[in-house]
Design a protein around this motif. Structure first.
Motif, mmCIF file in Angstrom:
data_model
loop_
_atom_site.group_PDB
_atom_site.id
_atom_site.type_symbol
_atom_site.label_atom_id
_atom_site.label_comp_id
_atom_site.label_asym_id
_atom_site.label_seq_id
_atom_site.Cartn_x
_atom_site.Cartn_y
_atom_site.Cartn_z
ATOM 1 N N LEU A 19 0.855 -1.186 0.000
ATOM 2 C CA LEU A 19 0.000 0.000 0.000
ATOM 3 C C LEU A 19 0.887 1.230 0.000
ATOM 4 O O LEU A 19 1.761 1.373 0.863
ATOM 5 C CB LEU A 19 -0.888 0.020 1.245
ATOM 6 N N VAL A 20 0.691 2.127 -0.964
ATOM 7 C CA VAL A 20 1.503 3.335 -1.043
ATOM 8 C C VAL A 20 0.582 4.547 -1.069
ATOM 9 O O VAL A 20 -0.484 4.520 -1.688
ATOM 10 C CB VAL A 20 2.425 3.339 -2.277
ATOM 11 N N ALA A 21 0.980 5.615 -0.386
ATOM 12 C CA ALA A 21 0.120 6.797 -0.278
ATOM 13 C C ALA A 21 0.958 8.059 -0.247
ATOM 14 O O ALA A 21 2.154 8.031 0.086
ATOM 15 C CB ALA A 21 -0.743 6.706 0.983
ATOM 16 N N ASN A 22 0.322 9.179 -0.581
ATOM 17 C CA ASN A 22 0.942 10.481 -0.352
ATOM 18 C C ASN A 22 1.016 10.719 1.154
ATOM 19 O O ASN A 22 0.295 10.098 1.937
ATOM 20 C CB ASN A 22 0.144 11.582 -1.046
ATOM 21 N N HIS A 23 1.902 11.615 1.582
ATOM 22 C CA HIS A 23 2.169 11.764 3.017
ATOM 23 C C HIS A 23 1.987 13.219 3.434
ATOM 24 O O HIS A 23 2.652 14.107 2.920
ATOM 25 C CB HIS A 23 3.600 11.309 3.309
ATOM 26 N N VAL A 24 1.059 13.447 4.365
ATOM 27 C CA VAL A 24 0.729 14.794 4.822
ATOM 28 C C VAL A 24 0.929 14.948 6.320
ATOM 29 O O VAL A 24 1.459 15.951 6.796
ATOM 30 C CB VAL A 24 -0.741 15.153 4.466
ATOM 31 N N SER A 25 0.528 13.950 7.086
ATOM 32 C CA SER A 25 0.386 14.123 8.526
ATOM 33 C C SER A 25 0.674 12.831 9.276
ATOM 34 O O SER A 25 0.675 11.731 8.696
ATOM 35 C CB SER A 25 -1.053 14.576 8.824
ATOM 36 N N TRP A 26 0.873 12.954 10.585
ATOM 37 C CA TRP A 26 0.929 11.771 11.445
ATOM 38 C C TRP A 26 -0.405 11.041 11.433
ATOM 39 O O TRP A 26 -0.470 9.843 11.702
ATOM 40 C CB TRP A 26 1.286 12.185 12.881
ATOM 41 N N LEU A 27 -1.477 11.739 11.071
ATOM 42 C CA LEU A 27 -2.785 11.111 10.951
ATOM 43 C C LEU A 27 -2.832 10.071 9.828
ATOM 44 O O LEU A 27 -3.671 9.164 9.855
ATOM 45 C CB LEU A 27 -3.855 12.166 10.681
ATOM 46 N N ALA A 73 -1.355 19.082 8.429
ATOM 47 C CA ALA A 73 0.005 18.858 7.939
ATOM 48 C C ALA A 73 1.017 18.904 9.082
ATOM 49 O O ALA A 73 0.912 19.715 10.003
ATOM 50 C CB ALA A 73 0.349 19.899 6.880
ATOM 51 N N PHE A 74 1.996 18.027 9.008
ATOM 52 C CA PHE A 74 3.065 17.931 10.010
ATOM 53 C C PHE A 74 4.377 18.077 9.252
ATOM 54 O O PHE A 74 4.975 17.110 8.804
ATOM 55 C CB PHE A 74 2.960 16.580 10.718
ATOM 56 N N VAL A 75 4.831 19.321 9.078
ATOM 57 C CA VAL A 75 5.919 19.608 8.140
ATOM 58 C C VAL A 75 6.980 20.501 8.768
ATOM 59 O O VAL A 75 6.746 21.168 9.780
ATOM 60 C CB VAL A 75 5.374 20.307 6.872
ATOM 61 N N LEU A 92 5.224 17.839 17.190
ATOM 62 C CA LEU A 92 4.060 16.972 17.279
ATOM 63 C C LEU A 92 2.985 17.590 18.171
ATOM 64 O O LEU A 92 1.790 17.513 17.868
ATOM 65 C CB LEU A 92 4.467 15.602 17.819
ATOM 66 N N LEU A 93 3.407 18.233 19.263
ATOM 67 C CA LEU A 93 2.429 18.853 20.162
ATOM 68 C C LEU A 93 1.657 19.961 19.447
ATOM 69 O O LEU A 93 0.431 20.064 19.576
ATOM 70 C CB LEU A 93 3.131 19.414 21.396
ATOM 71 N N ALA A 94 2.369 20.808 18.683
ATOM 72 C CA ALA A 94 1.700 21.885 17.951
ATOM 73 C C ALA A 94 0.729 21.321 16.923
ATOM 74 O O ALA A 94 -0.390 21.824 16.743
ATOM 75 C CB ALA A 94 2.735 22.777 17.270
ATOM 76 N N SER A 95 1.142 20.252 16.245
ATOM 77 C CA SER A 95 0.271 19.638 15.244
ATOM 78 C C SER A 95 -0.955 19.012 15.895
ATOM 79 O O SER A 95 -2.081 19.146 15.397
ATOM 80 C CB SER A 95 1.057 18.586 14.459
ATOM 81 N N LEU A 96 -0.762 18.334 17.016
ATOM 82 C CA LEU A 96 -1.890 17.750 17.745
ATOM 83 C C LEU A 96 -2.903 18.817 18.148
ATOM 84 O O LEU A 96 -4.114 18.644 17.978
ATOM 85 C CB LEU A 96 -1.377 17.022 18.986
ATOM 86 N N TRP A 97 -2.395 19.934 18.687
ATOM 87 C CA TRP A 97 -3.293 21.000 19.129
ATOM 88 C C TRP A 97 -4.047 21.614 17.952
ATOM 89 O O TRP A 97 -5.235 21.901 18.044
ATOM 90 C CB TRP A 97 -2.509 22.081 19.871
ATOM 91 N N ARG A 98 -3.360 21.788 16.822
ATOM 92 C CA ARG A 98 -3.992 22.382 15.644
ATOM 93 C C ARG A 98 -5.133 21.492 15.151
ATOM 94 O O ARG A 98 -6.207 21.979 14.794
ATOM 95 C CB ARG A 98 -2.933 22.570 14.556
ATOM 96 N N ASP A 131 12.222 17.309 7.493
ATOM 97 C CA ASP A 131 11.482 16.066 7.365
ATOM 98 C C ASP A 131 10.840 15.754 8.695
ATOM 99 O O ASP A 131 11.508 15.400 9.644
ATOM 100 C CB ASP A 131 12.442 14.946 6.955
ATOM 101 N N ARG A 132 9.524 15.939 8.754
ATOM 102 C CA ARG A 132 8.816 15.637 10.000
ATOM 103 C C ARG A 132 8.115 14.298 9.914
ATOM 104 O O ARG A 132 7.276 13.983 10.732
ATOM 105 C CB ARG A 132 7.790 16.739 10.291
ATOM 106 N N SER A 133 8.434 13.533 8.864
ATOM 107 C CA SER A 133 7.727 12.282 8.654
ATOM 108 C C SER A 133 8.047 11.274 9.736
ATOM 109 O O SER A 133 9.206 10.988 10.007
ATOM 110 C CB SER A 133 8.136 11.689 7.308
ATOM 111 N N PRO A 134 7.012 10.695 10.373
ATOM 112 C CA PRO A 134 7.264 9.624 11.311
ATOM 113 C C PRO A 134 7.520 8.306 10.615
ATOM 114 O O PRO A 134 7.822 7.316 11.249
ATOM 115 C CB PRO A 134 5.967 9.551 12.124
ATOM 116 N N SER A 135 7.352 8.308 9.281
ATOM 117 C CA SER A 135 7.564 7.094 8.527
ATOM 118 C C SER A 135 8.687 7.319 7.539
ATOM 119 O O SER A 135 9.373 8.313 7.564
ATOM 120 C CB SER A 135 6.280 6.717 7.790
ATOM 121 N N ALA A 136 8.872 6.406 6.658
ATOM 122 C CA ALA A 136 9.938 6.547 5.682
ATOM 123 C C ALA A 136 9.604 5.730 4.453
ATOM 124 O O ALA A 136 8.732 4.885 4.460
ATOM 125 C CB ALA A 136 11.259 6.068 6.265
#
Length: 281
Positions: free
Chosen positions: A86-94, A207-209, A214-220, A275-280
């Motif tokens: 499965l491959v996807a575009n990457h925007v967020s930790w969500l 977006a998590f960029v 992570l805290l700022a993104s969670l709050w947003r 690079d804020r990606s939690p994945s790779a």
């Protein structure tokens, strides 16, 4: 630079719209409390010496997304059984819990996540495949491990852009992970992820960029009103239809991206890469 370490020019200041207001704070606190309770529940339910069942992981991840105040809209083709990339575009930790709604799968993630408190243990027990992104010499072994997992009939989730983008801009798919699908002889299924407001307008709030935390993104996310995550599962690319990883990546990229977008108007010249990606991969 390693093929596992691409960067995106997106930054919070240039790309991410603010959300919420003073009146949104109580709602955000309640949502984050719900997310925290679900995470703690996951920790308590980790089986000693075992792995979290895939179906339970999917339900747990969807509950986390909804607790954060994000509605999920899942459309498109069904994911087949058996080995699948499965491959996807990457925007967020969500993106990570959202893809659990498509099919229980093993995630690719950078090895640094293993050291994160709480999240590292949860990721390991959930069957995450960790990769050393700063070691190019480790690439063949990583591809071989992914291919072995695919041959065993598991699904593997990868974000071939290798970094998060704001959602209005997108990166090219890197080819390495597609070699694993070729070696294992399994299909590839692109997934398109988009975030919108309830009225239909695109939103970059999740977006998590860049230098985002992570805290700022969670709050947003928690303080936003009416966020909708659209998960569009595109048709499968069958094995044997593309002779090499380059052509396979080129076939999957437009399916996950949709219409091309430009980034020129969204970032300032010389914006810091991050690079804020939690994945790779």
């Amino acid at each position: 630079m390693s093929v596992w370490l691409p960067s995106a020019p997106c930054t919070p200041g240039a790309c991410v719209e603010p959300t919420g207001s003073v009146t949104a704070a109580p709602r955000a606190v309640l949502r984050l409390t719900g997310v925290t309770l679900l995470v703690l529940t996951g920790i308590v339910l980790i089986p000693i010496g075992g792995r979290i069942p895939a179906g339970l992981v999917g339900r747990w991840c969807r509950a986390i997304v909804r607790a954060a105040g994000v509605r999920i809209r899942l459309t498109g083709a069904a994911a087949p059984t058996g080995g699948l990339l499965l491959v996807a575009n990457h925007v967020s930790w969500l993106d990570i819990p959202l893809l659990a709604a498509v099919r229980p799968a093993r995630m690719l993630a950078k090895t640094e996540i293993r050291q994160w408190p709480v999240a590292g243990a949860l990721a390991a027990r959930a069957g995450v495949l960790f990769i050393e992104r700063d070691r190019l010499r480790a690439l063949p072994d990583t591809v071989a491990r992914i291919a072995h997992t695919l041959r065993q009939g598991a699904a593997v989730v990868a974000f071939p852009e290798g970094s998060t983008w704001c959602g209005r801009a997108q990166g090219h798919f890197h080819r390495a992970v597609f070699q694993a699908a070729l070696d294992a002889g399994v299909p590839v299924q692109p997934v398109r992820l988009r975030y919108r407001l309830a009225g239909g307008a695109a939103s970059t709030a999740p977006a998590f960029v860049g230098e985002d935390t992570l805290l700022a993104s969670l709050w947003r996310v928690a303080s936003a009103r009416g966020l909708v995550a659209e998960v569009e599962v595109r048709p499968v690319i069958p094995p044997g239809t593309h002779p090499d990883r380059r052509s396979l990546a080129r076939a999957a990229e437009p399916a996950a991206h949709g219409p091309a977008r430009t980034h020129a108007a969204l970032v300032t010249p010389g914006a810091a890469l991050g690079d804020r990606s939690p994945s790779a991969a």
